[in-house]
Design a protein around this motif. Structure first.
Motif, PDB file in Angstrom:
ATOM      1  N   VAL A 117      50.257  33.642  45.831  1.00  0.00           N
ATOM      2  CA  VAL A 117      51.525  34.165  45.305  1.00  0.00           C
ATOM      3  C   VAL A 117      51.263  34.611  43.875  1.00  0.00           C
ATOM      4  N   LEU A 118      51.105  35.913  43.671  1.00  0.00           N
ATOM      5  CA  LEU A 118      50.764  36.438  42.354  1.00  0.00           C
ATOM      6  C   LEU A 118      51.993  36.501  41.457  1.00  0.00           C
ATOM      7  N   ALA A 125      48.431  43.036  41.022  1.00  0.00           N
ATOM      8  CA  ALA A 125      48.284  43.299  42.457  1.00  0.00           C
ATOM      9  C   ALA A 125      47.322  44.453  42.714  1.00  0.00           C
ATOM     10  N   GLU A 126      47.358  45.466  41.838  1.00  0.00           N
ATOM     11  CA  GLU A 126      46.517  46.642  42.026  1.00  0.00           C
ATOM     12  C   GLU A 126      45.025  46.344  41.846  1.00  0.00           C
ATOM     13  N   THR A 127      44.707  45.329  41.061  1.00  0.00           N
ATOM     14  CA  THR A 127      43.304  44.999  40.800  1.00  0.00           C
ATOM     15  C   THR A 127      42.843  43.743  41.533  1.00  0.00           C
ATOM     16  N   PHE A 133      40.657  38.184  40.111  1.00  0.00           N
ATOM     17  CA  PHE A 133      40.338  37.327  41.257  1.00  0.00           C
ATOM     18  C   PHE A 133      40.441  35.869  40.833  1.00  0.00           C
ATOM     19  N   SER A 134      40.301  34.980  41.827  1.00  0.00           N
ATOM     20  CA  SER A 134      40.371  33.540  41.531  1.00  0.00           C
ATOM     21  C   SER A 134      39.013  32.860  41.579  1.00  0.00           C
ATOM     22  N   CYS A 135      38.024  33.497  42.216  1.00  0.00           N
ATOM     23  CA  CYS A 135      36.739  32.820  42.434  1.00  0.00           C
ATOM     24  C   CYS A 135      35.570  33.615  41.858  1.00  0.00           C
ATOM     25  N   PRO A 136      34.924  33.139  40.808  1.00  0.00           N
ATOM     26  CA  PRO A 136      33.784  33.869  40.238  1.00  0.00           C
ATOM     27  C   PRO A 136      32.564  33.866  41.149  1.00  0.00           C
ATOM     28  N   TYR A 137      32.438  32.848  41.997  1.00  0.00           N
ATOM     29  CA  TYR A 137      31.291  32.805  42.908  1.00  0.00           C
ATOM     30  C   TYR A 137      31.361  33.927  43.939  1.00  0.00           C
ATOM     31  N   PRO A 233      46.239  31.627  41.232  1.00  0.00           N
ATOM     32  CA  PRO A 233      47.678  31.749  41.492  1.00  0.00           C
ATOM     33  C   PRO A 233      48.225  30.569  42.282  1.00  0.00           C
ATOM     34  N   THR A 234      49.544  30.492  42.306  1.00  0.00           N
ATOM     35  CA  THR A 234      50.199  29.545  43.199  1.00  0.00           C
ATOM     36  C   THR A 234      49.843  29.904  44.632  1.00  0.00           C
ATOM     37  N   ARG A 235      49.659  28.899  45.473  1.00  0.00           N
ATOM     38  CA  ARG A 235      49.281  29.136  46.855  1.00  0.00           C
ATOM     39  C   ARG A 235      50.249  28.435  47.790  1.00  0.00           C
ATOM     40  N   THR A 236      50.568  29.096  48.882  1.00  0.00           N
ATOM     41  CA  THR A 236      51.420  28.497  49.902  1.00  0.00           C
ATOM     42  C   THR A 236      50.643  28.429  51.214  1.00  0.00           C
TER      43      THR A 236
END
Length: 308
Positions: A117-118, A125-127, A133-137, A233-236
């Motif tokens: 949930v951004l 959202a466009e990028t 992103f959330s994960c550098p790996y 971000p928040t996650r559901t």
């Protein structure tokens, strides 16, 4: 009571596909129901960090998984599971927009993953999935520019700030954007002494060209040039899991026992619903583990309860 499948897998991401393959190769009758519109990685162009799959597109990965299942006679069916009920004969999977309104199964495995949930921030959202992103790996190496990149962290929580030193593996300059929040003074002092930069002003937008991030625009019109932005971000868990009312842990993930079974008998869960880190290799391993436990449970039921 006649069932439509021994196992119904809900979700055809890496965890669900792997689970279905393991179960089908154990000669269970498997059906896979998937709702493509709910895919979390829809905006990502590539899969990274998994041996043999690195730099493969998510669509190509799913296609390979479906080809493997097809060799075992399993076809991924498009559909939306609205609920999973139970009666004296077993589990009932309730469907929307499907040839059948419901299906019966001895076991059901949820592999529906999470939903990001951004925040409402222009340009995010466009990028997302490309340069934010959330994960550098998963995404970091391609935007590291051999360690010379400029990264930002959109940190709305202290936990996100604490992760900042990690990102120096990929970036020469790391800027922490607290979006109007004041960070703990000791943490900020330690970070700044190590060369990390803080910007506490409110963030107004991200300036970008297509999916390529160029700068963070602050409320006072200043622009901070960056090449990538990390945000957790928040996650559901999605409407199906919410409807089922399953037991959760302190992180909001579905609680399962050693057999991958949830707080409802016969209903299992795997992948991002139940485990971290949220990477393909972990999701696939968790799917395999859950499937093996289901195969074992059904085999023992058939032998000991004489269910041929």
């Amino acid at each position: 009571m006649q069932t439509d499948a021994d196992l119904i897998v809900v979700g055809a991401g890496p965890a669900g596909l792997e689970a279905a393959l393991i179960a089908a190769r154990a000669r269970l009758r498997v059906r896979v129901i998937d709702a493509p519109a709910s895919r979390r990685n829809a905006s990502a162009s590539w899969v990274h960090g998994t041996i043999g799959l690195d730099h493969l597109s998510p669509d190509a990965l799913r296609a390979r998984g479906q080809e493997s299942l097809a060799r075992c006679g399993v076809v991924v069916e498009s559909g939306c599971v609205a609920n999973v009920g139970q009666d004296e004969h077993g589990l009932v999977v309730v469907l929307r927009d499907h040839a059948s309104s419901s299906l019966r199964a001895r076991r059901v495995l949820l592999a529906t993953g999470l939903h990001d949930v951004l925040p409402e921030l222009a340009g995010l959202a466009e990028t997302w999935g490309a340069t934010s992103f959330s994960c550098p790996y998963c995404h970091g190496l391609e935007i590291s520019r051999e360690g010379e990149a400029r990264w930002g962290v959109l940190a709305h929580e202290v936990a996100a700030l604490k992760m900042a030193p990690l990102y120096t593996r990929w970036a020469r300059r790391v800027v922490l954007f607290t979006d109007g929040r004041q960070p703990p003074s000791e943490l900020r002092a330690a970070h700044e002494a190590a060369g990390l930069v803080y910007e506490t002003g409110r963030v107004r937008a991200l300036r970008h060209e297509g999916s390529a991030l160029r700068a963070v625009v602050l409320e006072d019109d200043r622009e901070i040039a960056i090449d990538a932005l990390v945000h957790r971000p928040t996650r559901t868990l999605g409407p199906l899991v919410e409807t089922l009312g399953l037991m959760r842990d302190e992180h909001g993930l579905v609680v399962v026992n050693g057999r991958g079974e949830t707080s409802r008998k016969g209903l299992h869960a795997c992948g991002d619903l139940t485990t971290t880190p949220h990477q393909i290799v972990f999701a696939m391993a968790d799917g395999a583990h859950a499937a093996m436990a289901i195969v074992s449970a059904i085999a023992f039921e058939d032998v000991l309860l004489h269910r041929a």
